[in-house]
Design a protein around this motif. Structure first.
Motif, mmCIF file in Angstrom:
data_model
loop_
_atom_site.group_PDB
_atom_site.id
_atom_site.type_symbol
_atom_site.label_atom_id
_atom_site.label_comp_id
_atom_site.label_asym_id
_atom_site.label_seq_id
_atom_site.Cartn_x
_atom_site.Cartn_y
_atom_site.Cartn_z
ATOM 1 N N ASP A 74 41.170 37.955 32.718
ATOM 2 C CA ASP A 74 42.519 38.332 32.689
ATOM 3 C C ASP A 74 42.617 39.026 34.514
ATOM 4 O O ASP A 74 42.562 39.649 34.558
ATOM 5 C CB ASP A 74 42.569 39.883 31.970
ATOM 6 C CG ASP A 74 44.595 40.190 31.337
ATOM 7 O OD1 ASP A 74 45.061 38.919 30.790
ATOM 8 O OD2 ASP A 74 44.324 41.554 31.745
ATOM 9 N N ASN A 81 33.296 45.347 33.404
ATOM 10 C CA ASN A 81 33.274 44.939 31.624
ATOM 11 C C ASN A 81 34.036 43.665 31.371
ATOM 12 O O ASN A 81 32.506 42.751 31.250
ATOM 13 C CB ASN A 81 33.391 45.591 30.427
ATOM 14 C CG ASN A 81 33.701 46.797 30.945
ATOM 15 O OD1 ASN A 81 31.812 47.194 30.809
ATOM 16 N ND2 ASN A 81 33.809 48.074 30.462
ATOM 17 N N GLN A 82 34.255 43.065 31.516
ATOM 18 C CA GLN A 82 34.892 41.700 31.513
ATOM 19 C C GLN A 82 33.752 40.556 32.494
ATOM 20 O O GLN A 82 33.524 39.601 31.997
ATOM 21 C CB GLN A 82 36.559 41.025 32.317
ATOM 22 C CG GLN A 82 37.248 41.279 30.607
ATOM 23 C CD GLN A 82 39.114 41.122 30.524
ATOM 24 O OE1 GLN A 82 38.247 39.790 31.870
ATOM 25 N NE2 GLN A 82 39.768 41.780 30.384
ATOM 26 N N GLN A 139 42.241 52.849 34.351
ATOM 27 C CA GLN A 139 41.197 52.425 33.214
ATOM 28 C C GLN A 139 40.885 50.659 33.434
ATOM 29 O O GLN A 139 39.930 49.715 33.044
ATOM 30 C CB GLN A 139 41.884 52.280 32.136
ATOM 31 C CG GLN A 139 40.395 51.719 30.901
ATOM 32 C CD GLN A 139 38.960 52.481 30.950
ATOM 33 O OE1 GLN A 139 38.707 53.388 31.177
ATOM 34 N NE2 GLN A 139 38.110 51.466 30.925
ATOM 35 N N ALA A 140 41.781 50.238 34.160
ATOM 36 C CA ALA A 140 41.702 48.543 34.906
ATOM 37 C C ALA A 140 40.920 48.241 35.714
ATOM 38 O O ALA A 140 39.993 47.412 35.202
ATOM 39 C CB ALA A 140 43.293 47.904 35.469
ATOM 40 N N THR A 141 40.152 49.267 36.229
ATOM 41 C CA THR A 141 38.682 48.787 37.084
ATOM 42 C C THR A 141 37.315 48.660 36.135
ATOM 43 O O THR A 141 36.758 47.965 35.896
ATOM 44 C CB THR A 141 38.799 50.024 38.033
ATOM 45 O OG1 THR A 141 39.669 50.576 38.847
ATOM 46 C CG2 THR A 141 37.421 49.886 38.778
ATOM 47 N N TRP A 142 37.393 49.871 34.973
ATOM 48 C CA TRP A 142 36.069 49.561 34.495
ATOM 49 C C TRP A 142 36.498 48.509 33.038
ATOM 50 O O TRP A 142 35.321 47.553 32.924
ATOM 51 C CB TRP A 142 36.185 51.105 33.731
ATOM 52 C CG TRP A 142 35.486 52.211 34.370
ATOM 53 C CD1 TRP A 142 36.147 53.191 34.339
ATOM 54 C CD2 TRP A 142 34.118 51.997 34.476
ATOM 55 N NE1 TRP A 142 35.467 53.848 34.481
ATOM 56 C CE2 TRP A 142 33.982 53.509 35.348
ATOM 57 C CE3 TRP A 142 33.335 50.992 34.743
ATOM 58 C CZ2 TRP A 142 33.040 53.601 35.961
ATOM 59 C CZ3 TRP A 142 32.309 51.392 35.179
ATOM 60 C CH2 TRP A 142 32.144 52.857 36.589
ATOM 61 N N ASP A 143 37.210 48.127 33.049
ATOM 62 C CA ASP A 143 37.825 46.737 32.243
ATOM 63 C C ASP A 143 37.774 45.548 32.512
ATOM 64 O O ASP A 143 36.971 44.728 32.141
ATOM 65 C CB ASP A 143 39.346 47.206 31.803
ATOM 66 C CG ASP A 143 39.775 47.787 31.373
ATOM 67 O OD1 ASP A 143 38.775 48.557 30.246
ATOM 68 O OD2 ASP A 143 41.204 48.235 30.471
ATOM 69 N N LEU A 144 37.915 45.407 34.109
ATOM 70 C CA LEU A 144 37.477 44.409 34.890
ATOM 71 C C LEU A 144 36.224 44.321 35.407
ATOM 72 O O LEU A 144 35.558 42.786 35.406
ATOM 73 C CB LEU A 144 38.292 44.164 35.704
ATOM 74 C CG LEU A 144 37.961 42.945 37.045
ATOM 75 C CD1 LEU A 144 38.181 41.457 36.534
ATOM 76 C CD2 LEU A 144 38.506 43.363 38.336
ATOM 77 N N LEU A 152 44.931 41.688 35.106
ATOM 78 C CA LEU A 152 44.084 42.469 34.919
ATOM 79 C C LEU A 152 43.242 42.659 36.324
ATOM 80 O O LEU A 152 43.251 43.991 37.269
ATOM 81 C CB LEU A 152 42.619 42.394 34.297
ATOM 82 C CG LEU A 152 41.234 43.424 33.946
ATOM 83 C CD1 LEU A 152 42.419 45.442 33.635
ATOM 84 C CD2 LEU A 152 40.563 44.104 32.874
ATOM 85 N N GLU A 168 27.910 51.835 36.797
ATOM 86 C CA GLU A 168 28.001 52.811 35.435
ATOM 87 C C GLU A 168 27.850 53.915 35.037
ATOM 88 O O GLU A 168 26.645 54.365 35.583
ATOM 89 C CB GLU A 168 27.505 51.432 34.408
ATOM 90 C CG GLU A 168 27.437 51.904 32.887
ATOM 91 C CD GLU A 168 26.527 50.887 31.863
ATOM 92 O OE1 GLU A 168 27.332 50.715 30.646
ATOM 93 O OE2 GLU A 168 25.756 50.503 32.787
ATOM 94 N N THR A 227 44.653 45.310 39.128
ATOM 95 C CA THR A 227 43.320 46.040 39.499
ATOM 96 C C THR A 227 43.701 46.787 41.484
ATOM 97 O O THR A 227 42.980 47.087 41.940
ATOM 98 C CB THR A 227 41.652 45.976 39.659
ATOM 99 O OG1 THR A 227 41.581 46.114 38.336
ATOM 100 C CG2 THR A 227 40.145 46.862 40.207
#
Length: 281
Positions: free
Chosen positions: A38, A112-113, A105-110, A41, A95, A45
């Protein structure tokens, strides 16, 4: 430095798996467009981490040498074979470790993507390897990173250059990555170069939203050199860019520590050897 752009490979193409593997075998690098990552995202970040690096609070998060997580101040890291530290500061995320207070939360979302995309790319890379190379992998490449707590998200800040720079100091001296593969959302500024097979430095140019993929030493070792781990660097800019920050955020995909990369060499052993060489342990 020569201006010879790497081909950009469309993730949506039916030929993408073959094209990615060929590019990584040929140059050690590939540029992926229209990936499922994304783009907003990525931009969020970058904004979050620029604010962190510009704040005075960052020193409260100094890294723990035992776990290598946290904030590494300017000129902490020196590339293998060099004596002058790089002109960069960075933050390591694994992790299960905490982000700085107030970070979205953007950092963790990125994270994981990118990890999900890396799993798919490793499937492509393995499928395109010749049978005799494929047969020597001790387990599937995507399985090597499954449930790994060693995969590292590194948030990098290259500050504006001072008027006086120590002799030989650059933003990131020539080096190779340690891990299996690296996924790098396009940085906020130019400067990344790779050393091609003819010994010429080649600029790695891509559009915002593209993902740069490169081979690390662990994949080169596991593939008996079929996939190339290529020397690369980040050079100091000229002109107005000297007075601007540059941010990048590579995700280094690491196997689980017990994974055997080659006869008599586990991922844990190899990682510790390399961290000692660059002065981080």
């Amino acid at each position: 430095m020569v201006d010879q752009s790497l081909p950009t490979i469309d993730y949506r193409s039916v030929h993408a798996p073959q094209a990615i593997a060929h590019s990584l075998q040929d140059s050690g690098f590939a540029i992926l467009s229209h990936s499922p990552i994304d783009h907003p995202l990525i931009e969020r970040t970058y904004r979050d981490w620029l604010a962190f690096f510009l704040s005075e609070d960052k020193v409260q998060y100094r890294f723990d040498p035992k776990v290598q997580a946290g904030y590494f101040p300017l000129q902490t890291e020196t590339a293998k074979g060099y004596t002058t530290p790089d002109l960069k500061e960075f933050f390591h995320i694994y992790e299960g470790h905490s982000l700085p207070q107030g970070m979205s939360q953007a950092t963790w979302d990125l994270f994981n993507q990118l990890r999900h995309l890396a799993t798919e790319l490793l499937e492509w890379i393995e499928a395109q390897a010749p049978p005799h190379i494929h047969a020597n992998f001790t387990e599937p490449l995507d399985a090597m990173i499954a449930d790994s707590k060693e995969t590292l998200f590194r948030l990098l800040h290259y500050p504006p250059l001072p008027d006086t720079i120590p002799p030989g100091a650059v933003r990131a001296a020539a080096h190779e990555d340690i891990n299996l593969i690296t996924l790098l959302p396009a940085a906020t500024g130019m400067g990344l170069e790779l050393l091609d097979s003819e010994g010429q430095w080649q600029s790695v140019t891509c559009d915002r939203g593209d993902i740069v993929v490169n081979v690390g030493d662990m994949l080169q070792l596991a593939s008996q050199g079929f996939y190339r781990s290529t020397t690369h660097r980040v050079v100091n800019p000229d002109g107005p860019a000297r007075h601007q920050s540059r941010l990048s955020m590579p995700l280094f995909l690491h196997p689980r520590p017990e994974v055997v990369l080659a006869e008599g060499k586990t991922a844990r052993q190899y990682l510790q050897e390399r961290l000692q060489e660059i002065g981080l342990v």
